[in-house]
Design a protein around this motif. Sequence first.
Motif, mmCIF file in Angstrom:
data_model
loop_
_atom_site.group_PDB
_atom_site.id
_atom_site.type_symbol
_atom_site.label_atom_id
_atom_site.label_comp_id
_atom_site.label_asym_id
_atom_site.label_seq_id
_atom_site.Cartn_x
_atom_site.Cartn_y
_atom_site.Cartn_z
ATOM 1 N N VAL A 129 -6.404 5.584 0.355
ATOM 2 C CA VAL A 129 -7.005 5.844 -1.091
ATOM 3 C C VAL A 129 -7.956 4.761 -1.707
ATOM 4 C CG1 VAL A 129 -4.797 7.385 -1.433
ATOM 5 C CG2 VAL A 129 -4.781 4.771 -2.448
ATOM 6 N N LEU A 130 -7.477 3.627 -0.962
ATOM 7 C CA LEU A 130 -8.249 2.285 -1.368
ATOM 8 C C LEU A 130 -9.919 2.606 -1.530
ATOM 9 C CD1 LEU A 130 -7.138 -0.797 -2.639
ATOM 10 C CD2 LEU A 130 -7.973 -1.500 -0.711
ATOM 11 N N GLN A 131 -10.489 2.936 -0.874
ATOM 12 C CA GLN A 131 -11.871 3.889 -1.213
ATOM 13 C C GLN A 131 -12.626 4.281 -1.987
ATOM 14 O OE1 GLN A 131 -13.948 2.597 0.346
ATOM 15 N NE2 GLN A 131 -16.481 4.020 0.826
ATOM 16 N N PHE A 132 -11.375 5.014 -2.982
ATOM 17 C CA PHE A 132 -11.756 5.727 -3.485
ATOM 18 C C PHE A 132 -10.682 5.861 -5.469
ATOM 19 C CE2 PHE A 132 -8.726 9.335 -2.689
ATOM 20 C CZ PHE A 132 -9.447 9.044 -0.856
ATOM 21 N N GLY A 133 -9.725 4.755 -4.811
ATOM 22 C CA GLY A 133 -9.062 4.522 -6.533
ATOM 23 C C GLY A 133 -7.980 3.409 -5.887
ATOM 24 N N TYR A 134 -6.655 3.341 -6.783
ATOM 25 C CA TYR A 134 -5.532 2.436 -6.307
ATOM 26 C C TYR A 134 -4.952 2.957 -6.229
ATOM 27 C CZ TYR A 134 -9.600 -0.026 -9.168
ATOM 28 O OH TYR A 134 -11.025 -0.302 -9.015
ATOM 29 N N PRO A 135 -3.999 2.980 -5.561
ATOM 30 C CA PRO A 135 -2.586 2.504 -4.988
ATOM 31 C C PRO A 135 -1.092 2.809 -6.289
ATOM 32 C CG PRO A 135 -2.967 0.997 -3.669
ATOM 33 C CD PRO A 135 -4.536 1.563 -4.281
ATOM 34 N N ARG A 189 -12.891 -3.132 1.443
ATOM 35 C CA ARG A 189 -13.270 -2.245 1.183
ATOM 36 C C ARG A 189 -15.078 -2.452 0.840
ATOM 37 N NH1 ARG A 189 -10.752 -3.789 -3.320
ATOM 38 N NH2 ARG A 189 -9.289 -1.463 -4.295
ATOM 39 N N SER A 190 -15.252 -4.281 1.137
ATOM 40 C CA SER A 190 -16.219 -4.263 2.202
ATOM 41 C C SER A 190 -17.108 -3.713 3.199
ATOM 42 C CB SER A 190 -16.925 -5.641 2.394
ATOM 43 O OG SER A 190 -15.933 -6.039 3.012
ATOM 44 N N VAL A 191 -16.038 -2.846 3.935
ATOM 45 C CA VAL A 191 -16.700 -2.328 5.298
ATOM 46 C C VAL A 191 -17.075 -1.162 4.639
ATOM 47 C CG1 VAL A 191 -15.887 -1.587 8.018
ATOM 48 C CG2 VAL A 191 -15.023 -3.504 6.724
ATOM 49 N N GLY A 192 -16.097 -0.352 4.229
ATOM 50 C CA GLY A 192 -16.217 1.116 3.534
ATOM 51 C C GLY A 192 -16.375 2.114 4.176
ATOM 52 N N ASN A 193 -15.821 2.026 6.015
ATOM 53 C CA ASN A 193 -15.619 3.304 6.625
ATOM 54 C C ASN A 193 -14.104 3.136 7.512
ATOM 55 O OD1 ASN A 193 -16.320 1.527 8.789
ATOM 56 N ND2 ASN A 193 -18.198 1.666 8.017
ATOM 57 N N ILE A 194 -13.648 3.508 8.314
ATOM 58 C CA ILE A 194 -13.094 4.329 8.674
ATOM 59 C C ILE A 194 -12.583 2.471 10.169
ATOM 60 C CG2 ILE A 194 -13.993 5.032 11.521
ATOM 61 C CD1 ILE A 194 -10.648 5.879 9.482
ATOM 62 N N THR A 195 -13.556 1.964 9.732
ATOM 63 C CA THR A 195 -13.212 0.745 10.698
ATOM 64 C C THR A 195 -13.109 -0.939 9.389
ATOM 65 O OG1 THR A 195 -15.393 0.096 10.578
ATOM 66 C CG2 THR A 195 -15.570 1.391 12.630
ATOM 67 N N ALA A 219 -4.368 -8.041 5.359
ATOM 68 C CA ALA A 219 -5.799 -8.783 5.889
ATOM 69 C C ALA A 219 -7.060 -7.566 5.145
ATOM 70 C CB ALA A 219 -6.271 -8.348 7.082
ATOM 71 N N GLY A 220 -6.626 -6.837 3.732
ATOM 72 C CA GLY A 220 -7.826 -6.113 3.588
ATOM 73 C C GLY A 220 -7.301 -6.243 1.907
ATOM 74 N N ASP A 221 -7.583 -5.039 1.576
ATOM 75 C CA ASP A 221 -7.528 -5.690 -0.055
ATOM 76 C C ASP A 221 -6.100 -4.565 -0.631
ATOM 77 O OD1 ASP A 221 -10.444 -6.980 0.011
ATOM 78 O OD2 ASP A 221 -11.202 -5.309 0.233
ATOM 79 N N ASN A 275 -3.721 -4.970 -3.208
ATOM 80 C CA ASN A 275 -3.047 -5.161 -3.873
ATOM 81 C C ASN A 275 -1.039 -4.809 -3.525
ATOM 82 O OD1 ASN A 275 -1.201 -6.450 -5.997
ATOM 83 N ND2 ASN A 275 -3.085 -5.784 -8.126
ATOM 84 N N TRP A 276 -0.820 -5.722 -2.515
ATOM 85 C CA TRP A 276 0.601 -5.315 -2.095
ATOM 86 C C TRP A 276 1.357 -5.621 -3.876
ATOM 87 C CZ3 TRP A 276 0.756 -1.950 0.846
ATOM 88 C CH2 TRP A 276 -0.227 -2.362 1.846
ATOM 89 N N LYS A 277 1.782 -6.288 -4.312
ATOM 90 C CA LYS A 277 2.374 -6.969 -5.369
ATOM 91 C C LYS A 277 2.321 -5.738 -6.203
ATOM 92 C CE LYS A 277 2.929 -10.845 -6.486
ATOM 93 N NZ LYS A 277 2.942 -12.115 -7.523
ATOM 94 N N ALA A 278 1.478 -4.838 -6.779
ATOM 95 C CA ALA A 278 1.168 -3.658 -7.721
ATOM 96 C C ALA A 278 1.835 -2.453 -7.118
ATOM 97 C CB ALA A 278 -0.520 -3.433 -8.019
ATOM 98 N N VAL A 279 1.765 -2.347 -6.041
ATOM 99 C CA VAL A 279 1.435 -1.200 -4.609
ATOM 100 C C VAL A 279 3.749 -1.136 -4.607
ATOM 101 C CG1 VAL A 279 2.093 -0.069 -2.829
ATOM 102 C CG2 VAL A 279 0.006 -0.601 -3.415
#
Length: 280
Positions: A184-190, A211-217, A224-226, A228-232
Amino acid sequence: MLKGINQWCYPEDTSLEDVFRYSKEAGFDAVELNLYQSGGIGLTLNTSAKEAETIVKLADRYGIQLRSLSTGLLWEAPLSSNDESTRERGRAIVKKQLELANVMGMDTVLVVPGIVDEKTSYQDCYQNSQAELRLLLEVAEQLGVHIGVENVWNKFLLSPLEMKRYIEELHSEYAGVYFDAGNVLQFGYPEQWIQILGKHIRKVHVKDFKRSVGNITGFVPLLAGDVNWKAVLTALHEIGYYDTVTAEIPAYSISPYHLAHDTSRHLDVIFNSLITTERA
């Protein structure tokens, strides 16, 4: 929460015994198996109940729990298709998932509900998939296995409010969500999805995304990504979720054994982020 790892995290030719052994040695509690068409290592559309029971015994030997069953087959036979024969194949796939899950003591199967594309409109996807799921939920209720609808990159169910409505319209306690935090990170907040979906969440997948890549790759290993695991983790804690958190990450090109260990350590960091916050 239980640490889980999906079979897809290992190369396709990895034996189930090695999947269980690598996972146990890395500190995982559970392995999520996948249903294949044929020829795959593990569960297929031709797997008998006796063969499935043998796999359970093998997992037990390594102290590994089997709590859910995934599949990629519904991308080729979507429940949303306007073609009846295609939907029929999709129904057969999910029925096989439900039957195997029942035999193997799993409580949830992952289902991609449908695909919006040039041939299948959003409205058709919504109506067709719900109609098919209502039929499948009759089987799920008989077998005592939950259907977890996954939020995935299928151009469908793009908000948590819509996902919640979609599930509630099925009117079954066996209809729920298989929530994927990275998807969901491409279009929302988990964390917001978790708060809204609440009790409807049956199981959780984790992967990370840039998010900076913005596609399947843009999908990357945990931490290594964006996301927010503490919030999740805080959100999962608040809704009372204490089941499996299953990593679903592409296999390393070399040394699959080390992917299991790296991912297990990453999950420890994620779990400990909530503990550290509570202590503070």
